[in-house]
Design a protein around this motif. Structure first.
Motif, PDB file in Angstrom:
ATOM      1  N   ALA A  38       2.797   8.930  23.333  1.00 18.51           N
ATOM      2  CA  ALA A  38       1.669   8.044  23.681  1.00 18.51           C
ATOM      3  C   ALA A  38       2.153   6.736  24.280  1.00 18.51           C
ATOM      4  O   ALA A  38       1.631   6.278  25.316  1.00 18.51           O
ATOM      5  CB  ALA A  38       0.812   7.785  22.432  1.00 18.51           C
ATOM      6  N   GLN A  39       3.187   6.134  23.662  1.00 18.04           N
ATOM      7  CA  GLN A  39       3.660   4.850  24.209  1.00 18.04           C
ATOM      8  C   GLN A  39       4.384   5.067  25.532  1.00 18.04           C
ATOM      9  O   GLN A  39       4.301   4.220  26.432  1.00 18.04           O
ATOM     10  CB  GLN A  39       4.564   4.145  23.193  1.00 18.04           C
ATOM     11  CG  GLN A  39       5.909   4.782  22.878  1.00 18.04           C
ATOM     12  CD  GLN A  39       6.991   4.491  23.904  1.00 18.04           C
ATOM     13  OE1 GLN A  39       6.895   3.487  24.623  1.00 18.04           O
ATOM     14  NE2 GLN A  39       7.984   5.357  23.984  1.00 18.04           N
ATOM     15  N   ALA A  40       5.066   6.207  25.703  1.00 17.16           N
ATOM     16  CA  ALA A  40       5.781   6.469  26.947  1.00 17.16           C
ATOM     17  C   ALA A  40       4.784   6.687  28.089  1.00 17.16           C
ATOM     18  O   ALA A  40       5.005   6.222  29.225  1.00 17.16           O
ATOM     19  CB  ALA A  40       6.700   7.674  26.801  1.00 17.16           C
ATOM     20  N   ASN A  43      11.502   6.506  29.141  1.00 17.26           N
ATOM     21  CA  ASN A  43      11.065   5.451  28.223  1.00 17.26           C
ATOM     22  C   ASN A  43      10.618   5.975  26.860  1.00 17.26           C
ATOM     23  O   ASN A  43       9.824   5.333  26.182  1.00 17.26           O
ATOM     24  CB  ASN A  43       9.930   4.644  28.865  1.00 17.26           C
ATOM     25  CG  ASN A  43      10.449   3.666  29.898  1.00 17.26           C
ATOM     26  OD1 ASN A  43      10.980   2.612  29.569  1.00 17.26           O
ATOM     27  ND2 ASN A  43      10.310   4.034  31.168  1.00 17.26           N
ATOM     28  N   THR A  44      11.143   7.114  26.457  1.00 16.85           N
ATOM     29  CA  THR A  44      10.846   7.598  25.111  1.00 16.85           C
ATOM     30  C   THR A  44      11.875   7.043  24.135  1.00 16.85           C
ATOM     31  O   THR A  44      12.975   6.622  24.515  1.00 16.85           O
ATOM     32  CB  THR A  44      10.860   9.137  25.063  1.00 16.85           C
ATOM     33  OG1 THR A  44      12.118   9.612  25.558  1.00 16.85           O
ATOM     34  CG2 THR A  44       9.719   9.728  25.894  1.00 16.85           C
ATOM     35  N   GLU A  45      11.514   7.065  22.860  1.00 18.68           N
ATOM     36  CA  GLU A  45      12.387   6.535  21.813  1.00 18.68           C
ATOM     37  C   GLU A  45      12.843   7.607  20.827  1.00 18.68           C
ATOM     38  O   GLU A  45      13.987   7.619  20.386  1.00 18.68           O
ATOM     39  CB  GLU A  45      11.657   5.409  21.081  1.00 18.68           C
ATOM     40  CG  GLU A  45      11.313   4.230  21.987  1.00 18.68           C
ATOM     41  CD  GLU A  45      10.395   3.210  21.333  1.00 18.68           C
ATOM     42  OE1 GLU A  45       9.983   3.460  20.168  1.00 18.68           O
ATOM     43  OE2 GLU A  45      10.078   2.193  21.963  1.00 18.68           O
ATOM     44  N   GLU A  94       1.734   5.496  28.201  1.00 14.19           N
ATOM     45  CA  GLU A  94       1.105   4.193  28.451  1.00 14.19           C
ATOM     46  C   GLU A  94       2.039   3.294  29.265  1.00 14.19           C
ATOM     47  O   GLU A  94       1.611   2.619  30.222  1.00 14.19           O
ATOM     48  CB  GLU A  94       0.754   3.525  27.116  1.00 14.19           C
ATOM     49  CG  GLU A  94      -0.080   2.272  27.250  1.00 14.19           C
ATOM     50  CD  GLU A  94      -1.481   2.555  27.754  1.00 14.19           C
ATOM     51  OE1 GLU A  94      -2.121   1.605  28.263  1.00 14.19           O
ATOM     52  OE2 GLU A  94      -1.944   3.709  27.642  1.00 14.19           O
ATOM     53  N   THR A  95       3.321   3.280  28.910  1.00 10.22           N
ATOM     54  CA  THR A  95       4.300   2.450  29.621  1.00 10.22           C
ATOM     55  C   THR A  95       4.448   2.903  31.077  1.00 10.22           C
ATOM     56  O   THR A  95       4.531   2.080  31.996  1.00 10.22           O
ATOM     57  CB  THR A  95       5.673   2.520  28.911  1.00 10.22           C
ATOM     58  OG1 THR A  95       5.538   2.022  27.590  1.00 10.22           O
ATOM     59  CG2 THR A  95       6.718   1.708  29.669  1.00 10.22           C
ATOM     60  N   ASN A 121       1.031   2.166  33.414  1.00  7.65           N
ATOM     61  CA  ASN A 121       0.443   0.831  33.505  1.00  7.65           C
ATOM     62  C   ASN A 121       1.407  -0.159  34.154  1.00  7.65           C
ATOM     63  O   ASN A 121       2.577   0.093  34.314  1.00  7.65           O
ATOM     64  CB  ASN A 121       0.045   0.324  32.111  1.00  7.65           C
ATOM     65  CG  ASN A 121      -1.195   1.056  31.613  1.00  7.65           C
ATOM     66  OD1 ASN A 121      -2.150   1.226  32.349  1.00  7.65           O
ATOM     67  ND2 ASN A 121      -1.170   1.481  30.358  1.00  7.65           N
ATOM     68  N   THR A 178       3.264   9.629  18.632  1.00 15.32           N
ATOM     69  CA  THR A 178       3.281   8.190  18.884  1.00 15.32           C
ATOM     70  C   THR A 178       4.248   7.840  20.008  1.00 15.32           C
ATOM     71  O   THR A 178       3.964   6.989  20.871  1.00 15.32           O
ATOM     72  CB  THR A 178       3.663   7.429  17.598  1.00 15.32           C
ATOM     73  OG1 THR A 178       2.681   7.696  16.596  1.00 15.32           O
ATOM     74  CG2 THR A 178       3.758   5.938  17.845  1.00 15.32           C
ATOM     75  N   ASP A 179       5.402   8.506  20.023  1.00 15.00           N
ATOM     76  CA  ASP A 179       6.403   8.237  21.050  1.00 15.00           C
ATOM     77  C   ASP A 179       5.893   8.642  22.427  1.00 15.00           C
ATOM     78  O   ASP A 179       6.032   7.891  23.404  1.00 15.00           O
ATOM     79  CB  ASP A 179       7.691   8.982  20.712  1.00 15.00           C
ATOM     80  CG  ASP A 179       8.845   8.564  21.599  1.00 15.00           C
ATOM     81  OD1 ASP A 179       8.887   7.398  22.025  1.00 15.00           O
ATOM     82  OD2 ASP A 179       9.722   9.407  21.867  1.00 15.00           O
TER      83      ASP A 179
END
Length: 395
Positions: A387-389, A327-329, A391-392, A395, A384-385
């Protein structure tokens, strides 16, 4: 230009940033071409039977390859370089030096392809391998036998980023009458030069940092020993795992920017490792540049910086780790490493799937381990990438 120009070209007085650009290469004498031409030849005109001008057949020698080999030798501070069609081709050439009944001591945390070559190819030829914790020189010494002819190490290791004391392990190898070979792919000669610490042979996957752009596959060996170079050159030619001129040209292009790229790789990796170490959902971070790394002092002594590779474990499940890498961008889910783009992978399912699960577990390579090749993008975009991965995934 002749096939004798494997030697580093007498440019050892220049600093590595200068040698990266110039070593082993001169403008073409006939045309003035600044860059080494791509000599797309399979064969060469001879002036008489057996009377050639340094080249006869491109498996045996090619002018583009010669310049690359001289460049790589210079970067490692060695006298002789040999290029191969892949990193595994170069490792295979070293193992070709062995005979039936010989014994090898190697690390319990090596690249999966190396483990596969040792255990599934050469094991059937009665070459025996002992896999030990090479961060412990006493463990290496305890594993040595009368039949031991080679000590093979990676440092930093793949994927747990362990750092092996090259000088200490080289001494153990030599006291036991064995050769010491070091896979220097992760560090590159810009950060670490194992020949300076007593190693006999240095190996590289040119596919990684030395090529640097994820567009070429290659390998290399560098040594100071004329005898070893001749023996390795025999297998290079006899087995035929040699690179084509186009690949050699691409790696020569890559080595010119190696120092500036590595500076950015190191800077970005250090920033991310420090951030990950403080992240509440990260259980462990493996990066030699952290004070918490168990071999940080060894790394600081034998490396000029700590590299662009790191691994970490989530404080969570295998499924969460798999979800993270999916789930990384900005990071790309892919094998390999060392390119300008950032890559992320799960070794147990990808690069080290060939290693039996019980051996992975014994070496500390958990299924949930995540390996990151930190590229040269802006570090805030990378952070940032991740961190969101995270978190995704959690959770």
């Amino acid at each position: 230009m002749s096939d004798e120009s494997h030697e580093n070209g007498g440019d050892e007085d220049h600093r590595i940033e200068t040698r990266a650009v110039h070593a082993g290469q001169e403008p073409d004498a006939e045309t003035g071409a600044l860059m080494t031409p791509i000599y797309a030849n399979s064969t060469y005109v001879q002036d008489g039977p057996g009377d050639h001008r340094g080249y006869e057949y491109s498996r045996t020698g090619n002018p583009t390859r010669t310049d690359l080999e001289a460049n790589l030798a210079s970067l490692e501070g060695g006298e002789y370089g040999r290029a191969f069609s892949s990193g595994m081709g170069s490792i295979n050439a070293v193992v070709n030096l062995l005979e039936s009944g010989d014994h090898v001591v190697t690390g319990d945390d090596v690249y999966g392809g190396t483990h596969r070559l040792f255990t599934q190819v050469y094991d059937q030829y009665d070459v025996e391998f002992s896999f030990v914790d090479m961060t412990d020189a006493d463990a290496v010494a305890d594993a040595m036998r009368e039949e031991t002819e080679l000590v093979w190490m990676e440092t930093p290791t793949n994927p747990l980023m362990q750092v092996v004391d090259v000088a200490a392990v080289s001494q153990v190898a030599h006291e036991g009458g064995a050769l010491c070979a070091v896979d220097n792919t992760f560090a590159t000669p810009y950060l670490q030069r194992p020949l300076e610490h007593g190693a006999d042979i240095v190996s590289h996957s040119l596919t990684k940092y030395l090529g640097g752009h994820s567009d070429v596959v290659g390998g290399a060996l560098v040594t100071d020993s004329e005898d070893l170079d001749e023996r390795l050159g025999f297998y290079q030619n006899a087995v035929g795992a040699t690179p084509g001129p186009f690949g050699c040209f691409l790696v020569l292009r890559g080595t010119k920017t190696l120092p500036v790229r590595m500076d950015r790789h190191c800077e970005n990796a250090r920033t991310l490792a420090t951030w990950l170490e403080d992240h509440p959902k990260v259980d462990a971070v493996y990066y030699p540049g952290l004070d918490s790394h168990p071999q940080h002092d060894v790394a600081a002594r034998q490396m000029d910086d700590f590299g662009g590779m790191l691994s970490f474990e989530l404080d969570g499940t295998l499924e969460e780790a798999s979800a993270l890498v999916s789930n990384t961008e900005v990071f790309t889910l892919a094998e390999s490493l060392g390119g300008v783009e950032s890559l992320i992978e799960q070794p147990a399912a990808m690069t080290h799937a060939a290693v039996p699960s019980e051996e992975r577990e014994a070496a500390g390579l958990d299924d949930g381990l995540i390996r990151v090749s930190v590229g040269v993008e802006h570090v805030e975009d990378l952070r940032t990438d991740l961190a969101q991965a995270i978190e995704t995934a959690t959770n």
